[in-house]
Design an enzyme around this catalytic site. Structure first.
Site, short mmCIF file in Angstrom:
data_model
loop_
_atom_site.label_atom_id
_atom_site.label_comp_id
_atom_site.label_asym_id
_atom_site.label_seq_id
_atom_site.Cartn_x
_atom_site.Cartn_y
_atom_site.Cartn_z
N GLU A 31 0.80 -1.23 0.00
CA GLU A 31 0.00 0.00 0.00
C GLU A 31 0.83 1.28 0.00
O GLU A 31 0.66 2.16 0.86
CB GLU A 31 -0.98 -0.02 1.19
CG GLU A 31 -1.87 -1.25 1.18
CD GLU A 31 -2.74 -1.41 2.43
OE1 GLU A 31 -2.64 -0.57 3.34
OE2 GLU A 31 -3.51 -2.38 2.49
N ASP B 299 -12.20 -10.13 -1.45
CA ASP B 299 -13.48 -10.33 -0.78
C ASP B 299 -14.48 -9.35 -1.39
O ASP B 299 -14.10 -8.37 -2.04
CB ASP B 299 -13.40 -10.23 0.75
CG ASP B 299 -12.71 -8.98 1.28
OD1 ASP B 299 -12.69 -7.95 0.57
OD2 ASP B 299 -12.19 -9.02 2.41
N HIS C 52 -10.34 -5.79 -2.45
CA HIS C 52 -11.38 -5.70 -1.41
C HIS C 52 -12.55 -4.96 -2.05
O HIS C 52 -12.59 -3.73 -2.08
CB HIS C 52 -10.86 -4.94 -0.19
CG HIS C 52 -9.80 -5.69 0.54
ND1 HIS C 52 -10.06 -6.86 1.22
CD2 HIS C 52 -8.47 -5.46 0.69
CE1 HIS C 52 -8.94 -7.31 1.77
NE2 HIS C 52 -7.96 -6.48 1.46
N ASN D 152 2.11 -4.63 -3.42
CA ASN D 152 0.71 -5.00 -3.22
C ASN D 152 -0.08 -3.75 -2.83
O ASN D 152 0.38 -2.96 -1.99
CB ASN D 152 0.67 -6.03 -2.08
CG ASN D 152 -0.67 -6.68 -1.87
OD1 ASN D 152 -1.29 -7.16 -2.82
ND2 ASN D 152 -1.12 -6.74 -0.62
N GLU E 242 -6.12 -10.41 -2.09
CA GLU E 242 -6.94 -10.28 -0.87
C GLU E 242 -8.43 -10.19 -1.21
O GLU E 242 -9.17 -9.42 -0.61
CB GLU E 242 -6.51 -9.04 -0.07
CG GLU E 242 -5.02 -9.02 0.27
CD GLU E 242 -4.59 -7.84 1.14
OE1 GLU E 242 -5.47 -7.19 1.74
OE2 GLU E 242 -3.38 -7.59 1.23
O1 G3I Z 1 -4.33 -9.32 18.24
C1 G3I Z 1 -5.13 -8.30 18.86
C2 G3I Z 1 -5.82 -8.86 20.08
O2 G3I Z 1 -4.86 -9.21 21.04
C3 G3I Z 1 -6.78 -7.79 20.61
O3 G3I Z 1 -7.52 -8.33 21.67
C4 G3I Z 1 -7.74 -7.33 19.54
C5 G3I Z 1 -8.65 -6.22 20.03
O4 G3I Z 1 -8.98 -5.32 18.99
O5 G3I Z 1 -7.00 -6.85 18.43
C6 G3I Z 1 -6.17 -7.84 17.86
O6 G3I Z 1 -5.49 -7.28 16.77
C7 G3I Z 1 -6.27 -7.09 15.62
C8 G3I Z 1 -5.62 -7.85 14.47
O7 G3I Z 1 -6.28 -7.60 13.28
C9 G3I Z 1 -5.64 -9.36 14.72
O8 G3I Z 1 -6.94 -9.82 14.81
C10 G3I Z 1 -6.29 -5.59 15.30
O9 G3I Z 1 -7.02 -4.91 16.30
C11 G3I Z 1 -6.91 -5.37 13.94
O10 G3I Z 1 -6.78 -4.00 13.60
C12 G3I Z 1 -6.22 -6.21 12.91
O11 G3I Z 1 -6.88 -6.03 11.69
C13 G3I Z 1 -6.16 -6.48 10.56
C14 G3I Z 1 -5.99 -5.35 9.57
O12 G3I Z 1 -5.31 -5.82 8.44
C15 G3I Z 1 -5.20 -4.18 10.14
O13 G3I Z 1 -5.13 -3.17 9.19
C16 G3I Z 1 -6.95 -7.58 9.92
O14 G3I Z 1 -7.03 -8.71 10.80
C17 G3I Z 1 -6.27 -7.99 8.61
O15 G3I Z 1 -7.11 -8.91 7.94
C18 G3I Z 1 -6.07 -6.76 7.75
O16 G3I Z 1 -5.44 -7.15 6.59
C19 G3I Z 1 -5.16 -6.09 5.66
C20 G3I Z 1 -3.94 -6.52 4.86
O17 G3I Z 1 -2.88 -6.83 5.73
C21 G3I Z 1 -3.54 -5.43 3.88
N1 G3I Z 1 -4.63 -5.07 3.04
C22 G3I Z 1 -5.86 -4.71 3.73
C23 G3I Z 1 -6.28 -5.82 4.67
C24 G3I Z 1 -7.61 -5.52 5.31
O18 G3I Z 1 -7.53 -4.42 6.17
#
Ligand code: G3I
Length: 457
Positions: free
Chosen positions: A165, A272, A242, A206, A270
Site C-alpha cells: 500500500e 473479498d 477488497h 501490493n 486479498e
Molecule cells: O491481536 C489483537 C488482540 O490481542 C486484541 O484483543 C484485539 C482487540 O482489537 O485486536 C487484535 O489485533 C487485531 C488484528 O487484526 C488481529 O486480529 C487488530 O485490532 C486489527 O486492527 C487487525 O486487523 C487487521 C488489519 O489488516 C489491520 O489493518 C486484519 O485482521 C487484517 O485482515 C487486515 O489485513 C489487511 C492486509 O494486511 C492489507 N490489506 C488490507 C487488509 C484488510 O484491512
C-alpha cells in the site's frame, strides 16, 4: 444443534448433505444441496496452473477451519502473523510462533505460502513508529527486518508482498514513516534486500483500489516500469481486490493484462466482496457473479498467477469490524457452508458443480389421523431461499408400518423402505412455496415418526 452442525460440516466435506431437526412430532430435513467438495478448488486451480489461496489465522487451523483451509486451497497467506508488529513487538524480541505454525501447516498440506508483508504503514510495532530515526537508522532497521524475516523463511515462501500500500488514491506516494524518512527509494531498496535474502522468492508490490485502470493503478504501473528499467528485482503486482457488491471494475482484465505486458506477474491477493447485511439470495447471487468476474479475469491472463481470498469464511473476515453493517464477504458462511460465491469460483476454475439452492427445502412428516390398525400420514415439502423442480422423499418405517394408498405422489415400499416421488403436476416447489402429499397406511403396536430424506427426483 451441536450435532446438527457437526453432521452438516461432515456432510459438506464429503459432498453429501443431510441434516435433521426434530420439532415436536414433525421432522424437518433440508434438501440435498451443497456438493461443496465435488472437486476441491485447489485441484481445479492446479489443473489450470493457478493459485487459489486464502488468508488464514494460525490459531484457527484445526477442526473444520483447518480441514477446509487444507483441502480447498493450494496457498496460504498469514492474515497478520508475518507483519512487523506481530513478529517483533519489542525491539530485538521476536515472536515467530504463529508464522511458523502457518508455514508448517502449509508444508504439511503441500501448499504455497505468500509472505505478507515486509514494509507497510500499518501494524508496525510501537517501538518503531514511536521512535525518532535518522534516514540511515531507519534504512538499517528496515534492511535488518527484511533480512531477518525473509532469511528465516528462505525457500519456504513462494512470493512476498514486500511493499504494501505505498500509494494514495490519486497516485502520489503515501506519506508514512517510510516515504517521509527514506523517500521513494525505500521501495527499490526493500525489493533489493528481499532478493538478497531469498533470491528464489517472487517479490511483489501490493495495493488496494488498483484493480481497474485508474490514477492509482497507473502510478503502480509507472513505478513497476521504472523499477524494471533500473534492474530492481520486481516480479509481480498484487491487486488486493477488497470489493463492494456489484462493483468489480470493468477494466480489471485489461489492467491485469497491461501489467503482464510489462513483464511482471499479477496476483489477486486479498479478494473479498462485501455487502450490506443481512445477506439475501439476490445479494449472494450478485456476489457469486462478482467472484466469477474476478476469477475469469485472472484465468484469462496467463501471467495472472492466481487468486487469494482474504479469509475463506465469514467467521474470519476483517470486514464486519471495519465496515459496521457490512459483511458476508467471503465464499463460506459463518458455519462453513459454501455460498454461491464458492461455486462461482469452482465454475470459473473449470469445475462442473451445480450451484446449490441458497436456502433450504424441508420435508415435514406428520400423522394427521390414526385409528386401531390404520393411519393417514402427510409430508409437506417447503422451500425458502431455494426451489425444487422435482423431488423425492425417502424414509424407513421403524415399526412395520405399510403404505396402502398414496395421493399427490407415487409411493413404493420395499420391506421397510419407502420412496415417494412427485406426481406429474407437483414436482415444482418455488422459493417460498410448498407442496404436500398424503398416504394411508397400516400399523400395529406403535407408529413412530420416521426419518425423511428429501432429494431431487
Ligand atoms: O491481536 C489483537 C488482540 O490481542 C486484541 O484483543 C484485539 C482487540 O482489537 O485486536 C487484535 O489485533 C487485531 C488484528 O487484526 C488481529 O486480529 C487488530 O485490532 C486489527 O486492527 C487487525 O486487523 C487487521 C488489519 O489488516 C489491520 O489493518 C486484519 O485482521 C487484517 O485482515 C487486515 O489485513 C489487511 C492486509 O494486511 C492489507 N490489506 C488490507 C487488509 C484488510 O484491512
Amino acid at each position: 444443534m451441536r450435532s446438527l452442525r457437526t453432521s452438516l460440516r461432515t456432510s459438506l466435506r464429503t459432498g453429501s448433505f443431510l441434516a435433521a431437526l426434530a420439532t415436536g412430532a414433525a421432522l424437518l430435513f433440508t434438501a440435498p444441496a451443497a456438493h461443496a467438495a465435488d472437486t476441491p478448488l485447489r485441484d481445479l486451480a492446479a489443473a489450470k496452473g493457478k493459485v487459489i489461496g486464502t488468508a488464514v489465522t494460525g490459531s484457527k487451523l484445526t477442526g473444520t477451519y483447518g480441514d477446509l483451509a487444507g483441502a480447498q486451497f493450494n496457498s496460504l497467506t498469514p492474515g497478520n502473523a508475518m507483519k512487523w508488529g506481530s513478529v517483533e513487538p519489542t525491539q530485538g524480541s521476536f515472536n515467530w510462533t504463529e508464522a511458523d505454525q502457518i508455514v508448517a501447516f502449509a508444508q504439511a498440506h503441500n501448499q504455497q505460502v505468500r509472505g505478507h508483508t515486509l514494509v507497510w504503514h500499518n501494524q508496525n510495532p510501537g517501538w518503531l513508529t514511536n521512535g525518532t530515526w535518522t534516514a540511515a537508522q531507519l534504512g538499517s532497521l528496515l534492511q535488518n527486518h527484511i533480512a531477518t524475516e525473509v532469511g528465516r523463511y528462505k525457500g519456504k515462501i513462494t512470493a512476498w508482498d514486500v511493499v504494501n500500500e505505498p500509494f494514495n488514491e490519486d497516485g502520489t506516494y503515501r506519506s508514512d514513516l517510510w516515504y517521509d524518512t527514506l523517500g521513494a527509494d525505500y521501495i527499490a531498496n526493500a525489493l533489493t534486500w528481499a532478493h538478497a535474502a531469498d533470491p528464489a522468492a517472487k517479490l511483489y508490490i501490493n495495493d488496494y483500489n488498483v484493480e481497474g485502470v485508474d490514477a492509482k493503478s497507473t502510478a503502480l504501473y509507472n513505478l513497476v516500469k521504472d523499477l524494471k528499467g533500473r534492474g530492481v528485482p520486481i516480479d509481480g503486482v498484487g491487486l488486493q481486490a477488497h470489493l463492494i457488491l456489484g462493483q468489480v471494475p470493468s477494466s480489471l482484465q485489461q489492467n491485469i493484462q497491461r501489467f503482464a505486458d510489462l513483464g511482471v506477474d499479477v496476483s489477486i491477493t486479498e479478494l473479498d466482496v462485501r455487502m450490506a447485511l443481512p445477506a439475501d439470495s439476490t445479494k449472494l447471487a450478485q456476489q457469486a457473479a462478482d467472484y466469477k468476474s474476478v476469477l475469469n479475469a485472472c484465468v484469462a491472463v496467463t501471467r495472472c498467477a492466481g487468486v487469494t481470498v482474504w479469509g475463506f469464511t465469514d467467521s474470519d473476515s476483517w470486514v464486519p469490524s471495519t465496515f459496521p453493517g457490512y459483511g458476508a464477504a467471503t465464499p463460506y458462511d459463518e458455519n462453513y457452508v459454501p455460498k454461491p460465491a464458492y461455486h462461482a469460483i469452482a465454475e470459473a476454475l473449470g469445475g462442473t458443480t451445480t450451484p446449490p439452492p441458497t436456502g433450504a427445502c424441508t420435508a415435514t412428516y406428520s400423522v394427521s389421523s390414526q385409528w386401531n390398525t390404520g393411519f393417514t400420514g402427510q409430508v409437506t415439502i417447503a422451500c425458502s431461499g431455494a426451489s425444487l423442480s422435482s423431488w423425492k422423499a425417502n424414509w424407513t418405517f421403524g415399526a412395520g408400518q405399510q403404505i396402502t394408498q398414496a395421493w399427490n405422489a407415487t409411493c413404493s415400499q420395499s420391506g421397510t423402505a419407502v420412496t415417494c416421488t412427485n406426481a406429474s403436476y407437483n414436482g415444482s416447489v418455488p422459493d417460498g412455496g410448498s407442496v404436500s402429499f398424503g398416504f394411508n397406511g397400516s400399523w400395529s403396536g406403535s407408529n413412530p415418526v420416521p426419518t425423511v430424506t428429501l432429494g431431487r427426483a
